[in-house]
Design a protein around this motif. Structure first.
Motif, mmCIF file in Angstrom:
data_model
loop_
_atom_site.group_PDB
_atom_site.id
_atom_site.type_symbol
_atom_site.label_atom_id
_atom_site.label_comp_id
_atom_site.label_asym_id
_atom_site.label_seq_id
_atom_site.Cartn_x
_atom_site.Cartn_y
_atom_site.Cartn_z
ATOM 1 N N VAL A 8 -4.734 -9.201 40.327
ATOM 2 C CA VAL A 8 -6.067 -8.732 40.696
ATOM 3 C C VAL A 8 -6.213 -7.254 40.336
ATOM 4 C CG1 VAL A 8 -5.356 -8.195 43.068
ATOM 5 C CG2 VAL A 8 -7.779 -8.584 42.560
ATOM 6 N N CYS A 9 -7.378 -6.905 39.840
ATOM 7 C CA CYS A 9 -7.724 -5.516 39.535
ATOM 8 C C CYS A 9 -8.846 -5.076 40.460
ATOM 9 C CB CYS A 9 -8.170 -5.379 38.079
ATOM 10 S SG CYS A 9 -8.744 -3.711 37.634
ATOM 11 N N ALA A 76 -8.004 -6.248 33.176
ATOM 12 C CA ALA A 76 -7.143 -7.186 32.447
ATOM 13 C C ALA A 76 -6.474 -8.196 33.368
ATOM 14 C CB ALA A 76 -6.079 -6.418 31.663
ATOM 15 N N SER A 77 -6.726 -8.132 34.654
ATOM 16 C CA SER A 77 -6.083 -9.039 35.599
ATOM 17 C C SER A 77 -6.814 -10.377 35.660
ATOM 18 C CB SER A 77 -6.048 -8.400 36.987
ATOM 19 O OG SER A 77 -5.274 -7.219 36.978
ATOM 20 N N ASP A 78 -6.216 -11.342 36.368
ATOM 21 C CA ASP A 78 -6.826 -12.663 36.509
ATOM 22 C C ASP A 78 -8.097 -12.598 37.350
ATOM 23 O OD1 ASP A 78 -4.635 -13.901 35.155
ATOM 24 O OD2 ASP A 78 -3.469 -13.786 37.006
ATOM 25 N N TRP A 79 -8.069 -11.778 38.386
ATOM 26 C CA TRP A 79 -9.190 -11.678 39.322
ATOM 27 C C TRP A 79 -9.663 -10.231 39.408
ATOM 28 C CZ3 TRP A 79 -11.347 -15.670 42.428
ATOM 29 C CH2 TRP A 79 -10.735 -16.914 42.263
ATOM 30 N N ILE A 80 -10.910 -10.075 39.812
ATOM 31 C CA ILE A 80 -11.513 -8.748 39.994
ATOM 32 C C ILE A 80 -11.965 -8.613 41.435
ATOM 33 C CG2 ILE A 80 -13.527 -7.321 39.427
ATOM 34 C CD1 ILE A 80 -13.266 -8.410 36.562
ATOM 35 N N LEU A 81 -11.583 -7.505 42.061
ATOM 36 C CA LEU A 81 -12.013 -7.165 43.414
ATOM 37 C C LEU A 81 -12.890 -5.927 43.322
ATOM 38 C CD1 LEU A 81 -11.881 -7.386 46.534
ATOM 39 C CD2 LEU A 81 -9.814 -5.963 46.443
ATOM 40 N N ALA A 99 -2.670 -13.856 50.193
ATOM 41 C CA ALA A 99 -2.354 -15.275 50.370
ATOM 42 C C ALA A 99 -3.181 -16.142 49.428
ATOM 43 C CB ALA A 99 -2.597 -15.682 51.824
ATOM 44 N N PHE A 100 -4.428 -15.779 49.239
ATOM 45 C CA PHE A 100 -5.297 -16.549 48.335
ATOM 46 C C PHE A 100 -4.782 -16.476 46.900
ATOM 47 C CE2 PHE A 100 -8.807 -16.743 45.342
ATOM 48 C CZ PHE A 100 -9.470 -17.899 45.716
ATOM 49 N N LEU A 101 -4.385 -15.289 46.463
ATOM 50 C CA LEU A 101 -3.898 -15.127 45.093
ATOM 51 C C LEU A 101 -2.568 -15.850 44.879
ATOM 52 C CD1 LEU A 101 -4.718 -11.335 44.580
ATOM 53 C CD2 LEU A 101 -5.946 -13.285 43.609
ATOM 54 N N PHE A 138 -13.726 -12.262 42.368
ATOM 55 C CA PHE A 138 -14.088 -13.360 41.472
ATOM 56 C C PHE A 138 -13.159 -13.382 40.264
ATOM 57 C CE2 PHE A 138 -16.732 -9.657 40.733
ATOM 58 C CZ PHE A 138 -16.658 -9.448 39.361
ATOM 59 N N ARG A 139 -13.075 -14.538 39.666
ATOM 60 C CA ARG A 139 -12.209 -14.718 38.511
ATOM 61 C C ARG A 139 -12.796 -13.965 37.312
ATOM 62 N NH1 ARG A 139 -8.414 -18.556 38.198
ATOM 63 N NH2 ARG A 139 -9.454 -19.813 39.829
#
Length: 387
Positions: A8-9, A76-81, A99-101, A138-139
């Motif tokens: 996540v980024c 560049a991560s799988d998910w964006i926060l 935990a979600f990731l 979100f992804r």
């Protein structure tokens, strides 16, 4: 065999935020990458970001949506926060995200976080429409912001939405003067993006009728009075800003529809969302069975009930202490913050009567479905009618 944890980024847009940014950066230190998009700070914002180990990109201001998209494009991560400089991820939310990731459910590409406003030294609840879900995780590649909007550029979910319980804390204002200044700035932005002819009648309704109606609704229906003087101040300020939008609005000439503000066109995409309303253990169990069949047919489903113990953990359930008109309105408001509802399934005469009392903005486009309708046929009918 071990499964790789999704990365996540944390993406932050900022300008002149040296006072609040360090706390925000510390709260997202658990992320694999932290990216700050700065729009021309004259203080130490950029240096503080880099000192904390974040990547900092300097991008001249293009609007809220465009700045957020710059961050998305450079992640560049799988998910964006997405986190603002005046926000911070609480310990509980951080644990839930981790935990979600590590082991998230299939079919989810967007998550909502409850946003808790901190206002003049206190925490707001119903006066700020808490939980006030915001779609912030979100992804990468699944969503982008609408760059046409000057303000209120938030995302709409196009599929099942995961709801966290831990708060994202938002420092709304440390003083009343700061709150007034921010409300004025946002009212100006909102007035600029109004489109359509502004008649004298529409202006009068926007300046006089709407603010007083909103004040009563937020205090009574939302229960804003429970937050004491801070709640009254917050709601009054919002109503004043509403009126100011119409004072400042120029609109466009022409024969198009009259403009509305604090709104965004919802693009309906993905599975239909069906929400059942049930009272009592027997009604909740019946509704749960119907919803599971509808989910198997492809629908996104949820249940509002005063008997949550009658439903096991495989459904999204919003519990109520009692099924009353005001409690139902607040529950449906929270559900609409996650994702728009296409049709209700009131599981009894009383539940059906309660849906008739809903304010216009909470009514489902398709209306109400008979719970005796075959779930697969109901999903097909709603999908055809709302697309």
């Amino acid at each position: 065999m071990t499964t790789r944890r999704a990365t996540v980024c944390a993406c932050i847009i900022a300008r002149d935020e040296e006072r609040r940014l360090p706390v925000a950066l510390a709260s997202v230190a658990f992320c694999d990458d932290v990216l700050v998009v700065d729009s021309g700070s004259r203080d130490r914002t950029v240096q503080l970001a880099r000192d904390a180990g974040a990547r900092a990109i300097e991008q001249p201001w293009r609007g809220f949506g465009a700045q957020r998209n710059v961050a998305i494009d450079n992640a560049a991560s799988d998910w964006i926060l997405e986190v603002d400089a005046d926000e911070r991820v609480t310990t509980q939310l951080r644990s839930e995200i981790a935990a979600f990731l590590a082991d998230g459910p299939d079919g989810i590409d967007i998550c909502a976080v409850p946003c808790r406003d901190l206002f003049v030294g206190g925490r707001l609840g119903p006066s700020a429409k808490y939980p006030k879900y915001r779609l912030r995780l979100f992804r990468r590649g699944a969503y982008r912001h609408d760059e046409r909007l000057a303000v209120h550029e938030g995302l709409w979910a196009f599929g099942r939405t995961w709801a966290f319980e831990g708060d994202l804390e938002h420092v709304l204002a440390d003083s009343l003067w700061e709150a007034i200044r921010d409300a004025l700035a946002y009212a100006r932005l909102e007035a600029e993006q109004l489109r359509g002819p502004v008649s004298a009648g529409a202006r009068a309704r926007g300046i006089v009728v709407r603010p007083f109606a909103k004040l009563a609704y937020r205090l009574v229906v939302d229960g804003g009075w429970r937050d004491g003087w801070r709640g009254l101040a917050k709601i009054s300020l919002d109503c004043w800003a509403d009126a100011l939008v119409w004072v400042l609005a120029r609109g466009d000439s022409g024969d198009g529809p009259a403009p509305s503000h604090y709104s965004q066109e919802r693009v309906r995409r993905g599975p239909v969302r069906l929400l059942a309303i049930a009272s009592g253990a027997e009604g909740a169990a019946r509704a749960a069975g119907w919803l599971r069949a509808a989910r198997a047919a492809g629908a996104d489903v949820a249940l509002v009930t005063d008997a949550p113990a009658a439903v096991n953990g495989d459904l999204h359930v919003r519990p109520l202490a009692r099924l009353t008109p005001l409690r139902l309105i607040r529950a449906l408001d929270a559900e609409a913050q996650l994702r728009g509802v296409d049709a209700f399934v009131p599981c009894g005469p009383r539940e059906r009567r309660l849906t008739h009392l809903l304010p216009p903005e909470l009514r489902a486009p398709f209306g109400a479905l008979d719970p005796d309708t075959d779930p697969a046929e109901a999903e097909r009918l709603v999908r055809a009618a709302t697309r």
